[in-house]
Design a protein around this motif. Structure first.
Motif, PDB file in Angstrom:
ATOM      1  N   ILE A   3     -34.324 -20.550  -7.978  1.00 17.19           N
ATOM      2  CA  ILE A   3     -35.668 -21.116  -8.026  1.00 17.19           C
ATOM      3  C   ILE A   3     -35.575 -22.624  -8.234  1.00 17.19           C
ATOM      4  CG2 ILE A   3     -36.764 -19.033  -8.941  1.00 17.19           C
ATOM      5  CD1 ILE A   3     -36.712 -20.379 -11.704  1.00 17.19           C
TER       6      ILE A   3
ATOM      7  N   CYS B 192     -35.842 -14.720 -11.212  1.00 22.66           N
ATOM      8  CA  CYS B 192     -36.184 -15.466  -9.988  1.00 22.66           C
ATOM      9  C   CYS B 192     -37.201 -14.724  -9.129  1.00 22.66           C
ATOM     10  CB  CYS B 192     -34.925 -15.759  -9.179  1.00 22.66           C
ATOM     11  SG  CYS B 192     -33.794 -16.923  -9.981  1.00 22.66           S
ATOM     12  N   GLU B 193     -37.170 -13.398  -9.160  1.00 28.18           N
ATOM     13  CA  GLU B 193     -38.115 -12.622  -8.355  1.00 28.18           C
ATOM     14  C   GLU B 193     -39.562 -12.846  -8.799  1.00 28.18           C
ATOM     15  OE1 GLU B 193     -35.788  -8.768  -6.524  1.00 28.18           O
ATOM     16  OE2 GLU B 193     -36.608  -8.610  -8.556  1.00 28.18           O
TER      17      GLU B 193
ATOM     18  N   SER C 104     -40.859 -15.348  -6.511  1.00 31.98           N
ATOM     19  CA  SER C 104     -40.723 -15.002  -5.093  1.00 31.98           C
ATOM     20  C   SER C 104     -39.416 -15.475  -4.474  1.00 31.98           C
ATOM     21  CB  SER C 104     -41.912 -15.569  -4.280  1.00 31.98           C
ATOM     22  OG  SER C 104     -43.124 -15.121  -4.821  1.00 31.98           O
ATOM     23  N   ASN C 105     -38.366 -15.535  -5.251  1.00 31.43           N
ATOM     24  CA  ASN C 105     -37.057 -15.904  -4.714  1.00 31.43           C
ATOM     25  C   ASN C 105     -36.008 -15.068  -5.434  1.00 31.43           C
ATOM     26  OD1 ASN C 105     -34.731 -17.191  -3.765  1.00 31.43           O
ATOM     27  ND2 ASN C 105     -35.798 -19.146  -3.610  1.00 31.43           N
TER      28      ASN C 105
END
Length: 504
Positions: free
Chosen positions: A151, A142-143, A146-147
């Motif tokens: 997602i 998810c990173e 950007s989360n």
């Protein structure tokens, strides 16, 4: 600084205990953010369908391989709800393996739901480090978007949509939203289109509404080998009086998928509507071979036999002994399958009024209950289901209360208790006047099922107090307050009188 040590008994030292607490607190914040079955509220306030596990297993057997991970994820969640967490882990392992094999190009995205489920199951098992490992796997994917833990992606929406479609009618609207959202990103995806078509069909109750026809036809164009959608289109066309085209679609689907249970059930429904009851029974029976615990199928067969009786009665040829014998045979078949319907725990609210008459005679009651060669516990559970069934059909709350209580002490299976507790709550909420004596009695039974004996006793005291409120001895004052003794209406007095006659 805390130091690690181990006692002779092998218990954790202070440092281990500290980090365990930190890990649990961390997981308590992380897990609700994961998109998976544990955060979708699939069965909130409801009991699990009696035959859901059978239906999911059947789908695993007949679905194309690329769709099986979704069903394994749902099966894992059902196993967890039934307290079978080790079996749930095995199902998740199957899902993970299939994703790696069938969706290698999207393995990470497609695995997010499975990893989320893993994290929750390990958390419930108390294996916190493994739960954290799977939460971290979700985070790593998810990173990239950007989360940290969640997602937005069409594949996840699709997985949620299919899951909700399997979990009952109340989930259909949300399933439709999931597939529409997925199609916004990929408008020509066959899987997303098929999901939307099925959700739309389930929600579309109006024959004149052609919107679902358009969606079904579009899904068939994208998935020409999806025989189930063809039968759904046939059923819709049948309602719109385009029967010839519908029958052709059904015949084609049965030829290409002769053992697929969802095709068999929907095709049987088509022939039942047409009035070809023998063909409908044949197809329902074939589906029953794969789904022996499906109460809905037993009910449908019972209904078809009852409808065959009506067909003969409508011919006006009842006088001949041959017809009388045939009708009697059909009725016995209907009662037999209705018995199975009750045995399998089908929700009584689903039953058509035409079948209620089958339970009206003492002879048929004996067939349903006393004629069953079952162990005492199973027989008592059947008796409870039968009583609740009759209460729904006849709107007779005293039938449910008295007969249910006879079998309550030996009902030990937790899932059975949960289902019956849910049904008792429905009776109490939908059929009894507020504060009626039997309402207190029902609440007492529910508290007893929950193991709260103190609350159960209080409810029973209230029920007994209403029964005795008008007693010349004044004994009712031992159970009811002064306001309750004085504030009763005439209707309540009548209810108390009735209850005093009914209570064993």
């Amino acid at each position: 600084m805390l130091r690690s040590f181990h006692t002779k008994s092998g218990q954790w030292g202070l440092e281990d205990s500290y980090w365990s607490k930190v890990s649990k607190n961390s997981l308590d914040k992380i897990l609700p953010k994961l998109k998976c079955h544990f955060t979708w509220n699939l069965f909130k306030g409801e009991s699990i369908s009696h035959d859901l596990e059978d239906r999911v297993c059947n789908q695993i057997e007949f679905l194309n391989t690329e769709f099986k991970p979704t069903m394994y994820n749902l099966l894992a969640y059902v196993k967890h709800l039934r307290g079978q967490n080790e079996a749930a882990l095995e199902c998740l392992g199957q899902a993970e393996e299939l994703i790696q094999r069938e969706h290698s190009d999207q393995a990470e995205i497609r695995s997010l739901v499975t990893w989320g489920n893993y994290a929750w199951v390990y958390y419930h098992l108390g294996r916190l480090s493994e739960a954290q490992t799977y939460a971290d796997k979700v985070k790593q994917v998810c990173e990239k978007f950007s989360n940290p833990y969640s997602i937005e992606c069409p594949e996840l929406d699709c997985e949620e949509g299919w899951t909700r479609l399997k979990c009952g009618e109340r989930q259909n609207e949300r399933a439709k939203v999931c597939f529409e959202k997925a199609l916004e990103e990929k408008p020509d995806d066959p899987e997303f289109s098929s999901g939307l078509a099925i959700a739309m069909y389930c929600l579309d109750k109006k024959p004149q509404n052609q919107f679902s026809v358009k969606v079904l036809k579009q899904a068939i164009e994208l998935s020409p080998n999806n025989e189930y959608i063809k039968v759904l289109l046939a059923l819709k066309l049948q309602k719109m009086n385009e029967k010839a085209e519908g029958e052709q679609l059904v015949a084609e689907a049965l030829e290409k998928a002769p053992c697929q249970t969802d095709v068999l059930c929907s095709a049987a429904k088509f022939y039942k509507r047409k009035g070809d009851l023998d063909k409908a029974i044949e197809l329902f029976l074939k589906a029953l071979e794969s789904l022996p615990n499906n109460g809905y199928l037993h009910y449908q067969i019972a209904y078809c036999y009852k409808a065959k009786v009506k067909q003969i009665q409508n011919t006006g040829e009842l006088e001949t002994s041959g017809h009388r014998e045939k009708i009697e045979g059909l009725r016995k078949c209907a009662v037999g399958y209705l018995t199975k319907t009750i045995e399998k725990g089908l929700d009584p609210q689903s039953v058509h009024p035409d079948l209620i008459g089958l339970l009206e005679t003492e002879e048929n009651r004996q067939i349903v209950i006393d004629g069953k060669e079952l162990p005492s516990t199973e027989r008592q559970q059947l008796y409870q289901r039968y009583s609740i069934f009759r209460a729904y059909c006849e709107k007779s709350e005293d039938t449910a209360v008295q007969h249910y209580s006879e079998g309550l002490p030996i009902t030990t299976v937790s899932t059975e208790k949960e289902k019956m507790k849910y049904q008792l709550q429905n009776i109490g909420e939908n059929q009894l006047p507020r504060n009626a004596p039997n309402s207190w009695y029902l609440q007492g039974l529910i508290h007893k099922l929950n193991g709260d004996l103190l609350q159960a006793a209080k409810c029973y005291e209230k029920a007994l107090g209403h029964v005795l409120r008008n007693s010349p001895s004044g004994i009712g004052s031992l159970f009811l307050s002064a306001s309750e003794l004085e504030g009763g209406s005439e209707e309540m007095g009548q209810d108390a009188e009735l209850c005093s006659r009914r209570t064993p």
